[in-house]
Write a protein that holds these residues in place. Structure first.
Motif, PDB file in Angstrom:
ATOM      1  N   THR A 220     -11.913 -20.411  29.025  1.00  0.00           N
ATOM      2  CA  THR A 220     -11.800 -19.076  29.833  1.00  0.00           C
ATOM      3  C   THR A 220     -13.227 -18.408  30.086  1.00  0.00           C
ATOM      4  N   GLU A 221     -13.512 -18.104  31.192  1.00  0.00           N
ATOM      5  CA  GLU A 221     -14.755 -17.127  31.464  1.00  0.00           C
ATOM      6  C   GLU A 221     -14.329 -15.878  31.462  1.00  0.00           C
ATOM      7  N   LYS A 222     -14.971 -15.041  30.920  1.00  0.00           N
ATOM      8  CA  LYS A 222     -14.832 -13.525  31.099  1.00  0.00           C
ATOM      9  C   LYS A 222     -15.845 -12.874  31.729  1.00  0.00           C
ATOM     10  N   GLU A 223     -15.209 -11.483  32.091  1.00  0.00           N
ATOM     11  CA  GLU A 223     -16.323 -10.815  33.164  1.00  0.00           C
ATOM     12  C   GLU A 223     -17.748 -10.499  32.494  1.00  0.00           C
ATOM     13  N   ASP A 224     -17.659 -10.547  31.100  1.00  0.00           N
ATOM     14  CA  ASP A 224     -19.070 -10.316  30.432  1.00  0.00           C
ATOM     15  C   ASP A 224     -19.915 -11.568  30.376  1.00  0.00           C
ATOM     16  N   THR A 226     -19.264 -14.389  28.982  1.00  0.00           N
ATOM     17  CA  THR A 226     -18.993 -15.094  27.790  1.00  0.00           C
ATOM     18  C   THR A 226     -17.832 -16.232  28.186  1.00  0.00           C
ATOM     19  N   HIS A 228     -15.031 -18.232  26.637  1.00  0.00           N
ATOM     20  CA  HIS A 228     -13.877 -18.226  25.340  1.00  0.00           C
ATOM     21  C   HIS A 228     -13.299 -19.919  25.334  1.00  0.00           C
ATOM     22  N   ILE A 254     -16.620 -17.925  21.011  1.00  0.00           N
ATOM     23  CA  ILE A 254     -16.833 -17.055  21.852  1.00  0.00           C
ATOM     24  C   ILE A 254     -18.141 -17.682  22.251  1.00  0.00           C
TER      25      ILE A 254
END
Length: 281
Positions: A220-224, A226, A228, A254
């Motif tokens: 999963t790509e996060k808004e920041d 990073t 996961h 992460i």
């Protein structure tokens, strides 16, 4: 060839294969193009319905035609086999999706036939890449694949280095974030390079050979920015006394990601034992 060598070769080949797609899935920069050149042999031959390119010199010109495209490459299967002592073959099928600057959408399956040249203590290089479209996929949907391919190339390189830590331990520095924390299944926490190196030497003093088999991977790509990663590993090993060992672990990672670097970097790792490390009865 023993299973440990086979697994190492598979990790090396997949590290490079998942790197192959990344330059096409984010906007071009000089650094990203250089990393693409980094996975190719000087005399590489790349062939597709668009023609054949020989040598690395034409790569930037070839990439220019994809300027402004959104591309996604979803790897559906990949088979790696040794050809001889110096070469590996990698055969794969992917689902390719793109949105072009005119907003038209296209999607089809592509078969890849590739050869990689092995190198001593270095990742192998592609010497031949053949792309063959198989069939169009309707309707042509689009799901971003960059984070997935970025995480998988990191994971396979990390596993290759773990399996060859006695000789490649120094290379982990490229894969660790400036500030990192590894929480191991044995209860230990590592947050310094010195502590990491000490842990690697301890592992090498107990385990002669090892193989990691990932499963249940989710990315999963996060808004920041990073990435996961959640993944389970089946693990096999040989103790320094040549006794077979097994384990199963669950990992939560992460990853920090600067797309201009060769690889993402490990910021946080949390490991849980499913089946404790043990000798096979």
């Amino acid at each position: 060839m023993d299973k440990f060598t086979i697994t190492q070769q598979q990790h090396m080949a997949l590290t490079q294969y998942y790197r192959w797609y990344q330059v096409y899935e984010v906007p071009f920069t000089n650094a990203r193009i250089q990393h693409q050149l980094d996975i190719l042999a000087e005399d590489v031959e790349i062939s597709s319905p668009a023609g054949t390119m020989k040598g690395k010199a034409g790569l930037e010109e070839r990439l220019a035609m994809y300027e402004g495209w959104q591309n996604a490459h979803h790897v559906e299967r990949a088979l790696i086999q040794p050809v001889n002592d110096e070469e590996l073959s990698l055969e794969a099928e992917i689902l390719y999706q793109n949105i072009r600057p005119d907003e038209s959408r296209h999607s089809y399956r592509i078969r890849y036939s590739t050869l990689l040249k092995l190198r001593e203590q270095e990742l192998p290089l592609f010497t031949k890449v053949n792309l063959e479209p198989i069939d169009p996929v309707e309707p042509p949907e689009f799901t971003c694949a960059y984070a997935d391919n970025r995480a998988k190339s990191f994971m396979h390189y990390w596993l290759y280095l773990m399996e060859t830590a006695a000789v490649n331990g120094e290379k982990f520095k490229e894969l660790l974030a400036e500030s990192f924390e590894l929480n191991l299944s044995t209860g230990g926490k590592i947050d310094t390079i010195e502590g990491f190196e000490e842990w690697l030497s301890t592992v090498s003093s107990r385990v002669k050979a090892s193989a990691h088999y990932p499963k249940n991977l989710s990315v999963t790509e996060k808004e920041d920015q990073t990435i996961h990663v959640s993944v389970d590993f089946d693990w096999e090993g040989l103790s320094v006394n040549d006794e077979p060992m097994i384990a199963q672990t669950h990992h939560e990672w992460i990853l920090e990601n600067d797309a201009d670097e060769r690889f993402a970097r490990m910021k946080t790792m949390n490991v849980t034992q499913i089946t404790p490390f043990q000798l096979v009865e």
